[in-house]
Design a protein around this motif. Sequence first.
Motif, PDB file in Angstrom:
ATOM      1  N   MET A   1      40.132  47.127  54.735  1.00  0.00           N
ATOM      2  CA  MET A   1      39.509  46.346  53.687  1.00  0.00           C
ATOM      3  C   MET A   1      39.952  46.886  52.339  1.00  0.00           C
ATOM      4  N   LYS A   2      40.273  45.987  51.430  1.00  0.00           N
ATOM      5  CA  LYS A   2      40.748  46.386  50.122  1.00  0.00           C
ATOM      6  C   LYS A   2      39.579  46.648  49.177  1.00  0.00           C
ATOM      7  N   SER A   3      39.763  47.640  48.294  1.00  0.00           N
ATOM      8  CA  SER A   3      38.746  47.893  47.282  1.00  0.00           C
ATOM      9  C   SER A   3      38.826  46.790  46.226  1.00  0.00           C
ATOM     10  N   ALA A   4      37.826  46.737  45.367  1.00  0.00           N
ATOM     11  CA  ALA A   4      37.806  45.728  44.307  1.00  0.00           C
ATOM     12  C   ALA A   4      39.001  45.890  43.379  1.00  0.00           C
ATOM     13  N   GLY A   5      39.391  47.150  43.111  1.00  0.00           N
ATOM     14  CA  GLY A   5      40.540  47.403  42.249  1.00  0.00           C
ATOM     15  C   GLY A   5      41.845  46.939  42.876  1.00  0.00           C
ATOM     16  N   GLU A   6      41.998  47.190  44.187  1.00  0.00           N
ATOM     17  CA  GLU A   6      43.204  46.749  44.890  1.00  0.00           C
ATOM     18  C   GLU A   6      43.279  45.228  44.928  1.00  0.00           C
ATOM     19  N   ALA A   7      42.161  44.589  45.178  1.00  0.00           N
ATOM     20  CA  ALA A   7      42.126  43.129  45.224  1.00  0.00           C
ATOM     21  C   ALA A   7      42.472  42.537  43.863  1.00  0.00           C
ATOM     22  N   ALA A   8      41.965  43.136  42.804  1.00  0.00           N
ATOM     23  CA  ALA A   8      42.258  42.654  41.454  1.00  0.00           C
ATOM     24  C   ALA A   8      43.739  42.835  41.130  1.00  0.00           C
ATOM     25  N   LEU A   9      44.319  43.963  41.539  1.00  0.00           N
ATOM     26  CA  LEU A   9      45.734  44.214  41.302  1.00  0.00           C
ATOM     27  C   LEU A   9      46.592  43.194  42.045  1.00  0.00           C
ATOM     28  N   LEU A  10      46.278  42.942  43.312  1.00  0.00           N
ATOM     29  CA  LEU A  10      47.032  41.959  44.086  1.00  0.00           C
ATOM     30  C   LEU A  10      46.913  40.561  43.487  1.00  0.00           C
ATOM     31  N   GLU A  11      45.738  40.227  42.998  1.00  0.00           N
ATOM     32  CA  GLU A  11      45.538  38.926  42.360  1.00  0.00           C
ATOM     33  C   GLU A  11      46.383  38.801  41.097  1.00  0.00           C
ATOM     34  N   CYS A  12      46.440  39.873  40.324  1.00  0.00           N
ATOM     35  CA  CYS A  12      47.253  39.899  39.103  1.00  0.00           C
ATOM     36  C   CYS A  12      48.736  39.770  39.443  1.00  0.00           C
ATOM     37  N   LEU A  13      49.184  40.498  40.454  1.00  0.00           N
ATOM     38  CA  LEU A  13      50.584  40.410  40.876  1.00  0.00           C
ATOM     39  C   LEU A  13      50.925  39.020  41.393  1.00  0.00           C
ATOM     40  N   ALA A  14      50.042  38.454  42.192  1.00  0.00           N
ATOM     41  CA  ALA A  14      50.270  37.128  42.766  1.00  0.00           C
ATOM     42  C   ALA A  14      50.403  36.069  41.675  1.00  0.00           C
ATOM     43  N   ALA A  15      49.689  36.231  40.594  1.00  0.00           N
ATOM     44  CA  ALA A  15      49.759  35.268  39.495  1.00  0.00           C
ATOM     45  C   ALA A  15      51.135  35.263  38.831  1.00  0.00           C
ATOM     46  N   GLN A  16      51.888  36.340  38.994  1.00  0.00           N
ATOM     47  CA  GLN A  16      53.214  36.446  38.391  1.00  0.00           C
ATOM     48  C   GLN A  16      54.335  36.012  39.332  1.00  0.00           C
TER      49      GLN A  16
END
Length: 57
Positions: A1-16
């Motif tokens: 399970m991903k932490s909130a910080g990891e999930a936010a980072l992946l979301e930011c990367l995916a947006a790019q």
Amino acid sequence: MKSAGEAALLECLAAQIPLGRVENSEETAAVALFPASEDSSLMTGRKVYPNGGTAQV
């Protein structure tokens, strides 16, 4: 399970990434194994870039 910080980072990367998501390890492995498979029998001397469309070569 991903932490909130990891999930936010992946979301930011995916947006790019033009495809809108980050690839997973199974997808990366499939690209790496593709040249050795029968499915690549018509390919000769091509490079494959598994980058979700971030680099247009």
